[in-house]
Design an enzyme around this catalytic site. Structure first.
Site, mmCIF file in Angstrom:
data_model
loop_
_atom_site.group_PDB
_atom_site.id
_atom_site.type_symbol
_atom_site.label_atom_id
_atom_site.label_comp_id
_atom_site.label_asym_id
_atom_site.label_seq_id
_atom_site.Cartn_x
_atom_site.Cartn_y
_atom_site.Cartn_z
ATOM 1 N N ALA A 66 0.433 -1.157 -0.080
ATOM 2 C CA ALA A 66 0.053 -0.047 -0.287
ATOM 3 C C ALA A 66 1.218 0.778 0.003
ATOM 4 O O ALA A 66 2.468 1.011 0.741
ATOM 5 C CB ALA A 66 -1.022 -0.160 1.127
ATOM 6 N N GLY A 109 0.263 -5.170 0.952
ATOM 7 C CA GLY A 109 -0.703 -5.265 0.556
ATOM 8 C C GLY A 109 -0.054 -5.920 -1.062
ATOM 9 O O GLY A 109 -1.056 -6.428 -1.958
ATOM 10 N N GLU A 112 -0.568 -9.457 -0.480
ATOM 11 C CA GLU A 112 -1.587 -9.663 -0.150
ATOM 12 C C GLU A 112 -2.471 -9.661 -1.154
ATOM 13 O O GLU A 112 -3.806 -10.554 -1.608
ATOM 14 C CB GLU A 112 -2.446 -8.712 1.050
ATOM 15 C CG GLU A 112 -1.577 -9.402 2.572
ATOM 16 C CD GLU A 112 -1.928 -7.766 3.027
ATOM 17 O OE1 GLU A 112 -2.170 -6.669 2.884
ATOM 18 O OE2 GLU A 112 -2.397 -7.717 4.751
ATOM 19 N N GLU A 132 4.718 -5.264 6.557
ATOM 20 C CA GLU A 132 4.394 -4.008 7.475
ATOM 21 C C GLU A 132 4.814 -4.175 8.563
ATOM 22 O O GLU A 132 5.485 -2.953 9.454
ATOM 23 C CB GLU A 132 3.195 -4.908 7.398
ATOM 24 C CG GLU A 132 2.693 -4.402 5.931
ATOM 25 C CD GLU A 132 2.133 -5.775 5.420
ATOM 26 O OE1 GLU A 132 3.164 -6.408 6.178
ATOM 27 O OE2 GLU A 132 1.393 -5.701 4.687
HETATM 28 C C1 HXC Z 1 5.345 4.419 -1.376
HETATM 29 C C2 HXC Z 1 6.754 3.099 -2.100
HETATM 30 C C3 HXC Z 1 7.214 2.349 -1.836
HETATM 31 C C4 HXC Z 1 5.319 2.412 -0.500
HETATM 32 C C5 HXC Z 1 7.877 1.946 -2.784
HETATM 33 N N1 HXC Z 1 8.370 3.124 -2.745
HETATM 34 N N2 HXC Z 1 7.249 1.000 -1.878
HETATM 35 N N3 HXC Z 1 6.154 4.596 -1.835
HETATM 36 N N4 HXC Z 1 5.129 3.337 -0.671
HETATM 37 N N5 HXC Z 1 4.483 1.378 -0.212
HETATM 38 C C6 HXC Z 1 8.646 4.963 -4.025
HETATM 39 C C7 HXC Z 1 9.782 4.464 -2.618
HETATM 40 O O1 HXC Z 1 9.339 5.897 -2.136
HETATM 41 C C8 HXC Z 1 10.921 5.653 -3.758
HETATM 42 O O2 HXC Z 1 10.277 6.673 -3.526
HETATM 43 C C9 HXC Z 1 10.302 4.592 -4.771
HETATM 44 O O3 HXC Z 1 9.340 3.670 -4.694
HETATM 45 C C10 HXC Z 1 11.751 3.235 -4.963
HETATM 46 O O4 HXC Z 1 12.078 2.556 -4.061
HETATM 47 P P1 HXC Z 1 13.628 2.557 -2.979
HETATM 48 O O5 HXC Z 1 12.660 2.445 -1.899
HETATM 49 O O6 HXC Z 1 14.046 4.054 -3.709
HETATM 50 O O7 HXC Z 1 13.934 1.459 -3.606
HETATM 51 P P2 HXC Z 1 14.774 0.438 -3.211
HETATM 52 O O8 HXC Z 1 15.809 0.921 -2.762
HETATM 53 O O9 HXC Z 1 15.033 -0.310 -4.325
HETATM 54 O O10 HXC Z 1 14.017 -0.522 -2.526
HETATM 55 C C11 HXC Z 1 12.787 -1.291 -2.282
HETATM 56 C C12 HXC Z 1 11.834 -2.088 -1.708
HETATM 57 C C13 HXC Z 1 11.772 -0.315 -0.600
HETATM 58 C C14 HXC Z 1 12.764 -2.921 -0.667
HETATM 59 C C15 HXC Z 1 10.344 -2.423 -1.876
HETATM 60 O O11 HXC Z 1 11.180 0.094 -1.035
HETATM 61 C C16 HXC Z 1 10.382 -0.451 0.605
HETATM 62 O O12 HXC Z 1 10.604 -1.516 1.492
HETATM 63 N N6 HXC Z 1 9.119 -0.297 0.142
HETATM 64 C C17 HXC Z 1 7.842 -0.691 1.305
HETATM 65 C C18 HXC Z 1 7.848 -1.878 1.172
HETATM 66 C C19 HXC Z 1 7.014 -2.271 1.922
HETATM 67 O O13 HXC Z 1 7.244 -1.772 3.884
HETATM 68 N N7 HXC Z 1 5.653 -2.306 2.123
HETATM 69 C C20 HXC Z 1 4.108 -2.326 2.943
HETATM 70 C C21 HXC Z 1 3.634 -1.344 3.114
HETATM 71 S S1 HXC Z 1 2.142 -0.992 3.689
HETATM 72 P P3 HXC Z 1 11.223 8.293 -4.422
HETATM 73 O O14 HXC Z 1 10.201 8.846 -4.576
HETATM 74 O O15 HXC Z 1 11.977 8.432 -2.635
HETATM 75 O O16 HXC Z 1 12.225 7.974 -5.215
HETATM 76 C C22 HXC Z 1 1.059 -2.491 3.710
HETATM 77 C C23 HXC Z 1 -0.217 -2.569 4.559
HETATM 78 C C24 HXC Z 1 -1.858 -3.346 3.144
HETATM 79 O O17 HXC Z 1 1.349 -2.213 2.631
HETATM 80 C C25 HXC Z 1 -2.528 -2.955 3.626
HETATM 81 C C26 HXC Z 1 -3.389 -2.850 2.543
HETATM 82 C C27 HXC Z 1 -3.950 -1.614 2.113
#
Ligand code: HXC
Length: 258
Positions: A66, A109, A112, A132
């Site tokens: 998400a 997400g 999921e 998460e």
């Molecule tokens: C918003 C995101 C994002 C996310 C990545 N980006 N994941 N933006 N929400 N979930 C954005 C980053 O901010 C960045 O934008 C660009 O995508 C590239 O990501 P990087 O981090 O620079 O890439 P990398 O170093 O290769 O790392 C990849 C990654 C990391 C390991 C996937 O991005 C990451 O940890 N993302 C978050 C994963 C996460 O926690 N997901 C769960 C979310 S909560 P900029 O603008 O900075 O370049 C969830 C709850 C679900 O899903 C509930 C149901 C709705």
């Protein structure tokens, strides 16, 4: 219909591909993307020409979860009022089979969403997880339930409590994905599978999907009863008569979806 964050294409072989298309943020799922995805899936579900749907992202990401930025400042009440999970529930209600073609990150997400699909084809580069916990929350779109049912308690606990990503091969061993392919071929494989399903009798496909899903929320007794009723119901279809006649006449069946 024009979409901002997804691309939809229909194949003459009877399936459609829905591609998540926010590559600059690894297909992070914001509210608009989810609205569009649900609208597209529901439209395809009632499209007579489509019998199976593929959901995919790009090589780098199926979806990295998400959109964290969209929810970081929200209060609990705002989150509740957004009622975003109502949209996720609508994906679960899609009657046509959905194949996920997953490459790169399928996190939070994204994982999921992958698990909401019926069949999963992964590329060797897929990295799957529920991270998460690392941002102070926990799975909210079915992760604790679907993951646990798919891989069992101890593996689900490890993934949800540590947020560690697993590889495509691990996901295969754990029964989370059906097949792992080289990155050049995972989407083609998913499309071939969708084409195969699109050639099957649609009513039987629909009731078979419904019956398999029933196994997740019923007793064995209730599930067997449900299966049996659907099995009997298919004997009211022209396709059952045609399918069995074609078998005895040693020819290919011509399905009508009736
Ligand atoms: C918003 C995101 C994002 C996310 C990545 N980006 N994941 N933006 N929400 N979930 C954005 C980053 O901010 C960045 O934008 C660009 O995508 C590239 O990501 P990087 O981090 O620079 O890439 P990398 O170093 O290769 O790392 C990849 C990654 C990391 C390991 C996937 O991005 C990451 O940890 N993302 C978050 C994963 C996460 O926690 N997901 C769960 C979310 S909560 P900029 O603008 O900075 O370049 C969830 C709850 C679900 O899903 C509930 C149901 C709705």
């Amino acid at each position: 219909m024009d979409y901002q964050f997804i691309l939809v294409s229909k194949d003459p072989a009877g399936f459609a591909v829905v591609q998540l298309n926010r590559p600059e943020v690894l297909n992070a799922i914001n509210i608009k993307l989810m609205e569009e995805l649900v609208a597209a899936l529901e439209a395809l579900d009632s499209d007579q020409d489509i019998r199976c749907i593929v959901i995919t992202g790009n090589e780098k990401a199926f979806a990295a979860g998400a959109d964290i930025k969209e929810m970081s400042d929200a209060s609990a009440v705002e989150m509740l009022q957004r009622d975003q999970f109502a949209r996720w529930d609508r994906i679960r209600k899609v009657k046509k089979p959905i194949v996920a073609a997953v490459s790169g990150f399928a996190l939070g997400g994204g994982c999921e969403l992958m698990m909401t699909c019926d069949i999963v084809i992964a590329s060797e580069t897929a990295r799957i997880g529920q991270p998460e916990i690392n941002i102070g929350v926990m799975p909210g779109a079915g992760g604790t339930q679907r993951l646990t049912r798919a891989v069992g308690k101890v593996k689900a606990m490890e993934m949800v409590l540590t947020g560690t990503m697993i590889t495509a091969q691990e996901a295969l061993q754990w029964g989370l994905v059906n097949k792992v392919m080289p990155v050049e071929f995972y989407l083609e494989e998913a499309k071939a599978l969708a084409k195969n399903i699109a050639q099957k009798p649609p009513l039987a496909v629909r009731l078979a999907k419904e019956s398999v899903l029933k196994a997740f929320d019923t007793t064995i007794e209730g599930g067997l009863e449900f299966e049996r009723k659907n099995f009997y119901l298919l004997f009211a279809s022209e396709d059952q008569k045609e399918g069995m006649k074609a078998f005895t006449e040693k020819r290919n069946a011509q399905w009508k979806g009736k």
